[in-house]
Scaffold this motif. Structure first.
Motif, PDB file in Angstrom:
ATOM      1  N   LYS A  14       0.825  -1.214   0.000  1.00 41.68           N
ATOM      2  CA  LYS A  14       0.000   0.000   0.000  1.00 41.68           C
ATOM      3  C   LYS A  14       0.858   1.261   0.000  1.00 41.68           C
ATOM      4  CE  LYS A  14      -3.903  -1.624   2.861  1.00 41.68           C
ATOM      5  NZ  LYS A  14      -4.554  -1.357   4.171  1.00 41.68           N
ATOM      6  N   LEU A  15       1.986   1.186   0.707  1.00 44.08           N
ATOM      7  CA  LEU A  15       2.855   2.352   0.857  1.00 44.08           C
ATOM      8  C   LEU A  15       3.791   2.554  -0.333  1.00 44.08           C
ATOM      9  CD1 LEU A  15       3.571   1.721   4.599  1.00 44.08           C
ATOM     10  CD2 LEU A  15       2.787   3.923   3.726  1.00 44.08           C
ATOM     11  N   GLY A  16       3.749   1.607  -1.280  1.00 44.95           N
ATOM     12  CA  GLY A  16       4.566   1.732  -2.478  1.00 44.95           C
ATOM     13  C   GLY A  16       5.709   0.762  -2.579  1.00 44.95           C
ATOM     14  N   ALA A  17       5.813  -0.169  -1.647  1.00 43.30           N
ATOM     15  CA  ALA A  17       6.913  -1.128  -1.659  1.00 43.30           C
ATOM     16  C   ALA A  17       6.662  -2.261  -2.650  1.00 43.30           C
ATOM     17  CB  ALA A  17       7.122  -1.712  -0.265  1.00 43.30           C
ATOM     18  N   VAL A  18       7.740  -2.851  -3.112  1.00 43.03           N
ATOM     19  CA  VAL A  18       7.679  -4.081  -3.897  1.00 43.03           C
ATOM     20  C   VAL A  18       8.212  -5.190  -2.992  1.00 43.03           C
ATOM     21  CG1 VAL A  18       8.470  -5.306  -5.946  1.00 43.03           C
ATOM     22  CG2 VAL A  18       7.998  -2.838  -6.053  1.00 43.03           C
ATOM     23  N   VAL A  19       7.340  -6.128  -2.634  1.00 38.53           N
ATOM     24  CA  VAL A  19       7.637  -7.106  -1.592  1.00 38.53           C
ATOM     25  C   VAL A  19       7.425  -8.515  -2.101  1.00 38.53           C
ATOM     26  CG1 VAL A  19       7.097  -7.827   0.774  1.00 38.53           C
ATOM     27  CG2 VAL A  19       6.803  -5.431   0.118  1.00 38.53           C
ATOM     28  N   HIS A  20       8.357  -9.394  -1.775  1.00 36.49           N
ATOM     29  CA  HIS A  20       8.196 -10.820  -2.074  1.00 36.49           C
ATOM     30  C   HIS A  20       8.333 -11.597  -0.772  1.00 36.49           C
ATOM     31  CE1 HIS A  20       8.422 -14.679  -4.140  1.00 36.49           C
ATOM     32  NE2 HIS A  20       9.449 -14.969  -3.360  1.00 36.49           N
ATOM     33  N   ILE A  21       7.425 -12.541  -0.547  1.00 40.57           N
ATOM     34  CA  ILE A  21       7.509 -13.388   0.640  1.00 40.57           C
ATOM     35  C   ILE A  21       7.455 -14.857   0.241  1.00 40.57           C
ATOM     36  CG2 ILE A  21       6.468 -11.681   2.186  1.00 40.57           C
ATOM     37  CD1 ILE A  21       3.850 -13.309   2.025  1.00 40.57           C
TER      38      ILE A  21
ATOM     39  N   ILE B 215      12.356  -7.014   0.266  1.00 37.51           N
ATOM     40  CA  ILE B 215      11.786  -5.721  -0.107  1.00 37.51           C
ATOM     41  C   ILE B 215      12.777  -4.983  -0.993  1.00 37.51           C
ATOM     42  CG2 ILE B 215      10.830  -3.551   0.757  1.00 37.51           C
ATOM     43  CD1 ILE B 215      10.415  -4.990   3.456  1.00 37.51           C
ATOM     44  N   ARG B 216      12.324  -4.558  -2.156  1.00 34.52           N
ATOM     45  CA  ARG B 216      13.200  -3.820  -3.060  1.00 34.52           C
ATOM     46  C   ARG B 216      13.466  -2.419  -2.546  1.00 34.52           C
ATOM     47  NH1 ARG B 216      10.911  -4.834  -9.177  1.00 34.52           N
ATOM     48  NH2 ARG B 216      10.972  -7.130  -9.178  1.00 34.52           N
ATOM     49  N   LYS B 217      14.589  -1.870  -2.935  1.00 32.53           N
ATOM     50  CA  LYS B 217      14.924  -0.497  -2.595  1.00 32.53           C
ATOM     51  C   LYS B 217      13.889   0.430  -3.211  1.00 32.53           C
ATOM     52  CE  LYS B 217      18.682   2.880  -2.882  1.00 32.53           C
ATOM     53  NZ  LYS B 217      20.092   3.098  -3.244  1.00 32.53           N
ATOM     54  N   SER B 218      13.401   1.394  -2.413  1.00 27.82           N
ATOM     55  CA  SER B 218      12.380   2.313  -2.898  1.00 27.82           C
ATOM     56  C   SER B 218      12.570   3.674  -2.248  1.00 27.82           C
ATOM     57  CB  SER B 218      10.976   1.781  -2.571  1.00 27.82           C
ATOM     58  OG  SER B 218       9.992   2.710  -2.938  1.00 27.82           O
ATOM     59  N   THR B 219      12.327   4.737  -2.985  1.00 25.31           N
ATOM     60  CA  THR B 219      12.466   6.089  -2.437  1.00 25.31           C
ATOM     61  C   THR B 219      11.134   6.822  -2.379  1.00 25.31           C
ATOM     62  OG1 THR B 219      12.988   6.914  -4.656  1.00 25.31           O
ATOM     63  CG2 THR B 219      14.854   6.321  -3.225  1.00 25.31           C
ATOM     64  N   GLN B 220      10.058   6.150  -2.748  1.00 24.14           N
ATOM     65  CA  GLN B 220       8.744   6.790  -2.758  1.00 24.14           C
ATOM     66  C   GLN B 220       7.828   6.134  -1.738  1.00 24.14           C
ATOM     67  OE1 GLN B 220       7.395   6.552  -6.828  1.00 24.14           O
ATOM     68  NE2 GLN B 220       8.436   8.449  -7.396  1.00 24.14           N
ATOM     69  N   LEU B 221       7.167   6.970  -0.937  1.00 24.97           N
ATOM     70  CA  LEU B 221       6.181   6.496   0.021  1.00 24.97           C
ATOM     71  C   LEU B 221       4.834   7.119  -0.319  1.00 24.97           C
ATOM     72  CD1 LEU B 221       8.978   6.345   1.729  1.00 24.97           C
ATOM     73  CD2 LEU B 221       7.456   6.212   3.697  1.00 24.97           C
ATOM     74  N   VAL B 222       3.828   6.297  -0.457  1.00 24.53           N
ATOM     75  CA  VAL B 222       2.477   6.790  -0.726  1.00 24.53           C
ATOM     76  C   VAL B 222       1.947   7.432   0.556  1.00 24.53           C
ATOM     77  CG1 VAL B 222       0.133   6.159  -1.387  1.00 24.53           C
ATOM     78  CG2 VAL B 222       2.089   4.988  -2.431  1.00 24.53           C
ATOM     79  N   PRO B 223       1.505   8.707   0.524  1.00 24.09           N
ATOM     80  CA  PRO B 223       1.056   9.374   1.751  1.00 24.09           C
ATOM     81  C   PRO B 223      -0.366   8.983   2.161  1.00 24.09           C
ATOM     82  CG  PRO B 223       0.867  10.864  -0.115  1.00 24.09           C
ATOM     83  CD  PRO B 223       1.510   9.609  -0.643  1.00 24.09           C
TER      84      PRO B 223
END
Length: 413
Positions: free
Chosen positions: A333-340, A347-355
């Protein structure tokens, strides 16, 4: 209750008094039930500890532990070994989905009388307390260390003590070491060697007062705050450098994320500050021994824009919720790309957070507290914020002391 979080006015240094360790408190309560001359100071104020205290007052009847997994496991063993007890042990709908067959099998192999009332391998349980004469039992050690600690804690009340053979790779080993240390502290002969735990029977002990150390798991959320800040400083009381708690590994883990820990021996506090702002591009950790830190570390790394791979998390699927799935959903939801998968999260490196994202907690206290520090990076809301009472009732009040803006709103049922 809903928490609305954002940045506020930050003091130079905030002092937080974290309550006693839930893990230590719950173990000591089981021991105090056997040896009344144990005095416990700084007992945890968590729901889990309160539920366990209430359960221990019951000899005949129904005990409902609600969401408290530790209480379910520890009380299963305690009542099984308490002669004359007749107990129905139950919990929330989620608790009735959490397996307990490994522990019940071990106890029944020792001579206990435990029956499943609904689904095989799961609560609720019908327990008739008996004197357990057998000394030897084997337990699968790669599912939950609490099964092992539950058996260890009742060993002094068994006529012949107990020898537990651990099968498979032992997970969350520091929690077994904690139980062993507390047993020794009250005078029980106990050792752990070559995958065998041996504990002697004991009729009485000398009077002893034990002060519970503050909860390192609770400290993790303030480590996350400092890591996500520019220059936040926080002092936490009362912590020891030679802690019994496995989650004391926080000091070395968060050093990699720029947080310096200073142990103040004059008052048993720790001072956290942001020192190293040159952070790695990625972080890889095996959290087999500290799985309760996974949510906090994952959220911290995402907030810092650091890729991470956390392994050794096979127990997370049987916690208050399936924590790996919950992390994936909320971080996405916050913009992360996640694999479990069944035991890890990447979790991939990300610089954007959904507000202004609304975080769901899934009846899991650690989901609420792990995501709260992200308020330093983006405004967010957390649903069912009252769930923190399970382990840390004063969390939102303490969070405000650090400068986070926190508004708690009642929600209609």
């Amino acid at each position: 209750m809903k928490a609305i979080l954002g940045r506020g006015k930050f003091p130079k240094n905030s002092i937080i008094n974290i309550g006693g360790s839930k893990s230590e408190s719950n173990r000591l309560l089981i021991l105090k039930a056997q040896f009344q001359n144990i005095t416990i100071k700084n007992l945890s104020e968590s729901d889990d500890t309160n539920v366990l205290q209430q359960g221990l007052k019951t000899v005949n009847g129904t005990v409902n532990v609600h969401h408290a997994g530790t209480a379910m496991r520890f009380l299963t063993a305690y009542f099984a070994a308490k002669e004359g007890a007749e107990i129905i042990l139950t919990g929330s709908s989620r608790m009735q989905e959490r397996p307990i067959g490994v522990l019940v099998d071990a106890l029944n192999n020792l001579g206990a009388d435990i029956q499943y009332l609904q689904n095989e391998g799961y609560p609720p349980l019908k327990i008739k307390g008996k004197k357990l004469q057998k000394r030897n039992v084997a337990v699968q050690a790669d599912i939950s260390s609490q099964y092992i600690s539950a058996l260890m804690l009742i060993a002094p009340m068994l006529p012949n003590g107990l020898e537990i053979t651990l099968k498979g790779k032992t997970i969350s080993k520091p929690y077994i070491e904690m139980t062993l240390s507390l047993l020794k502290q009250i005078g029980v002969q106990a050792n752990f060697h070559n995958n065998i735990v041996s504990i002697s029977s004991l009729d009485k002990i000398e009077a002893i007062e034990i002060i519970v150390e503050s909860d390192w798991s609770a400290a993790s959320y303030f480590y996350s705050l400092v890591a996500l800040s520019e220059d936040l400083e926080i002092t936490l009381t009362s912590f020891s450098e030679d802690s019994l708690q496995g989650d004391a590994a926080l000091s070395s883990i968060y050093k990699k994320l720029g947080v310096q820990t200073v142990f103040n021996t004059f008052d048993n506090s720790i001072s956290l500050s942001k020192k190293n702002k040159q952070l790695p591009d990625s972080l890889k950790l095996n959290l087999t021994n500290t799985p309760d830190l996974a949510q906090t570390v994952a959220v911290t790394c995402f907030g810092l824009g650091i890729a991470c791979e956390l392994t050794g998390l096979q127990t997370l699927k049987i916690k208050e919720t399936d924590r790996l799935s919950a992390l994936q959903i909320e971080l996405t939801k916050l913009g992360a790309v996640v694999h479990i998968d069944c035991a890890s999260i990447r979790i991939r490196k990300s610089t954007q957070l959904v507000p202004n994202v609304i975080i769901e907690t899934y009846q899991d206290h650690r989901m609420a507290m792990a995501f709260a520090p992200l308020a330093l990076k983006t405004p967010l809301r957390i649903n069912n914020a009252g769930v923190v009472s399970k382990s840390y009732p004063n969390f939102w009040k303490d969070l405000k002391k650090t400068g986070i803006s926190c508004e708690l709103l009642k929600t209609t049922p």
